[in-house]
Motif scaffolding. Structure first.
Motif, PDB file in Angstrom:
ATOM      1  N   GLY A  22       0.813  -1.211   0.000  1.00  0.00           N
ATOM      2  CA  GLY A  22       0.000   0.000   0.000  1.00  0.00           C
ATOM      3  C   GLY A  22       0.846   1.260   0.000  1.00  0.00           C
ATOM      4  N   ASN A  23       0.209   2.393   0.280  1.00  0.00           N
ATOM      5  CA  ASN A  23       0.930   3.658   0.342  1.00  0.00           C
ATOM      6  C   ASN A  23       0.274   4.552   1.393  1.00  0.00           C
ATOM      7  OD1 ASN A  23      -1.222   3.903  -1.961  1.00  0.00           O
ATOM      8  ND2 ASN A  23      -0.816   6.023  -1.341  1.00  0.00           N
ATOM      9  N   ASN A  25       1.453   4.995   4.276  1.00  0.00           N
ATOM     10  CA  ASN A  25       2.002   4.543   5.553  1.00  0.00           C
ATOM     11  C   ASN A  25       2.876   3.328   5.269  1.00  0.00           C
ATOM     12  OD1 ASN A  25       2.349   3.177   8.110  1.00  0.00           O
ATOM     13  ND2 ASN A  25       0.675   4.426   8.932  1.00  0.00           N
ATOM     14  N   ASN A  27       3.665   1.004   7.000  1.00  0.00           N
ATOM     15  CA  ASN A  27       3.209  -0.228   7.662  1.00  0.00           C
ATOM     16  C   ASN A  27       2.152  -0.969   6.843  1.00  0.00           C
ATOM     17  OD1 ASN A  27       4.839   0.047   9.981  1.00  0.00           O
ATOM     18  ND2 ASN A  27       3.375   1.488  10.882  1.00  0.00           N
ATOM     19  N   ARG A  28       1.737  -0.398   5.717  1.00  0.00           N
ATOM     20  CA  ARG A  28       0.695  -1.026   4.903  1.00  0.00           C
ATOM     21  C   ARG A  28       1.308  -2.047   3.940  1.00  0.00           C
ATOM     22  NH1 ARG A  28      -2.658   4.625   3.879  1.00  0.00           N
ATOM     23  NH2 ARG A  28      -3.610   4.697   5.969  1.00  0.00           N
ATOM     24  N   THR A  29       2.027  -2.979   4.518  1.00  0.00           N
ATOM     25  CA  THR A  29       2.690  -4.024   3.736  1.00  0.00           C
ATOM     26  C   THR A  29       1.659  -4.929   3.072  1.00  0.00           C
ATOM     27  OG1 THR A  29       4.569  -4.010   5.242  1.00  0.00           O
ATOM     28  CG2 THR A  29       4.298  -5.959   3.844  1.00  0.00           C
ATOM     29  N   GLY A  30       1.889  -5.230   1.809  1.00  0.00           N
ATOM     30  CA  GLY A  30       1.015  -6.144   1.083  1.00  0.00           C
ATOM     31  C   GLY A  30       1.636  -7.534   1.045  1.00  0.00           C
ATOM     32  N   SER A  49       4.680  -0.458  -3.469  1.00  0.00           N
ATOM     33  CA  SER A  49       3.894   0.648  -4.004  1.00  0.00           C
ATOM     34  C   SER A  49       4.786   1.681  -4.689  1.00  0.00           C
ATOM     35  CB  SER A  49       3.114   1.326  -2.872  1.00  0.00           C
ATOM     36  OG  SER A  49       2.471   2.498  -3.336  1.00  0.00           O
ATOM     37  N   ALA A  55       4.684   1.319   0.897  1.00  0.00           N
ATOM     38  CA  ALA A  55       4.939   0.151   1.737  1.00  0.00           C
ATOM     39  C   ALA A  55       5.432  -0.989   0.855  1.00  0.00           C
ATOM     40  CB  ALA A  55       3.660  -0.261   2.472  1.00  0.00           C
TER      41      ALA A  55
END
Length: 204
Positions: A22-23, A25, A27-30, A49, A55
């Motif tokens: 993600g983006n 943050n 911490n928004r690991t995919g 991202s 992330a």
């Protein structure tokens, strides 16, 4: 987070691209975790991202599974992780493999278009290499399987356009038998026009 079910043959098809991570943050690991018998089909797959405050992305094929895609891409994000495991990657369209992250494969199949190496795939080319009729693996100046060679090579002839592996100075390392199957659609044979390194005795 996408984790395929452990039973049955779960499959997901995405017409366009899939971005893992993600983006906004870090911490928004995919995460995509394959299981044995699972399949993801996507127009393209991008790890990490490309938007603001990106992330990382993680793709794990430790247990197997199949990833069908027209292209692989990488955005430079700390933490991006690719684990080929016992999985199979099928390249379905013309593409150039990234020079980072996606530098090793277990089973690799080139089923359509031309796949060009973006870096020497010499770390864990541990499984099978398959090139279908009408498709091309272009080594360019890089080598495939220089450290750990693929366990076998299968190509298709007997087609309007046979399978081909090309290379200028890049070397195709063979760690197992070479098999040519007929596609039954024409008369063109399979061709290898690249330097070849044989690891011990091989059967053609």
């Amino acid at each position: 987070i996408l984790t395929f079910a452990a039973s049955g043959s779960p499959a997901l098809t995405v017409t366009n691209g899939v971005t893992v991570g993600g983006n906004g943050n870090t911490n928004r690991t995919g995460t995509i975790t394959f299981t044995s018998g699972s399949t993801l089909t996507a127009g393209s797959v991008t790890l990490g991202s490309g938007a603001a405050t990106p992330a990382a992305g993680l793709i794990t094929m430790t247990a197997g599974g199949t990833l069908n895609t027209g292209g692989l891409a990488v955005n430079t994000v700390t933490g991006n992780t690719w684990t080929p495991g016992t999985g199979t990657v099928v390249m379905t369209a013309t593409n150039t493999l990234p020079a980072t992250i996606f530098t090793s494969f277990n089973n690799l199949t080139i089923s359509g278009g031309t796949t060009t190496l973006g870096v020497a795939l010499n770390s864990t080319a541990a499984g099978t290499l398959t090139v279908k009729a009408g498709a091309t693996l272009a080594l360019s100046t890089f080598s495939y399987g220089a450290t750990t060679a693929p366990t076998s090579l299968t190509m298709e002839g007997g087609a309007t356009t046979g399978a081909s592996i090309t290379g200028s100075t890049g070397t195709l390392n063979l760690g197992g038998p070479v098999t040519v199957n007929s596609a039954g659609t024409g008369t063109s044979g399979a061709t290898i026009s690249a330097p070849v390194a044989l690891r011990a005795t091989r059967t053609f």
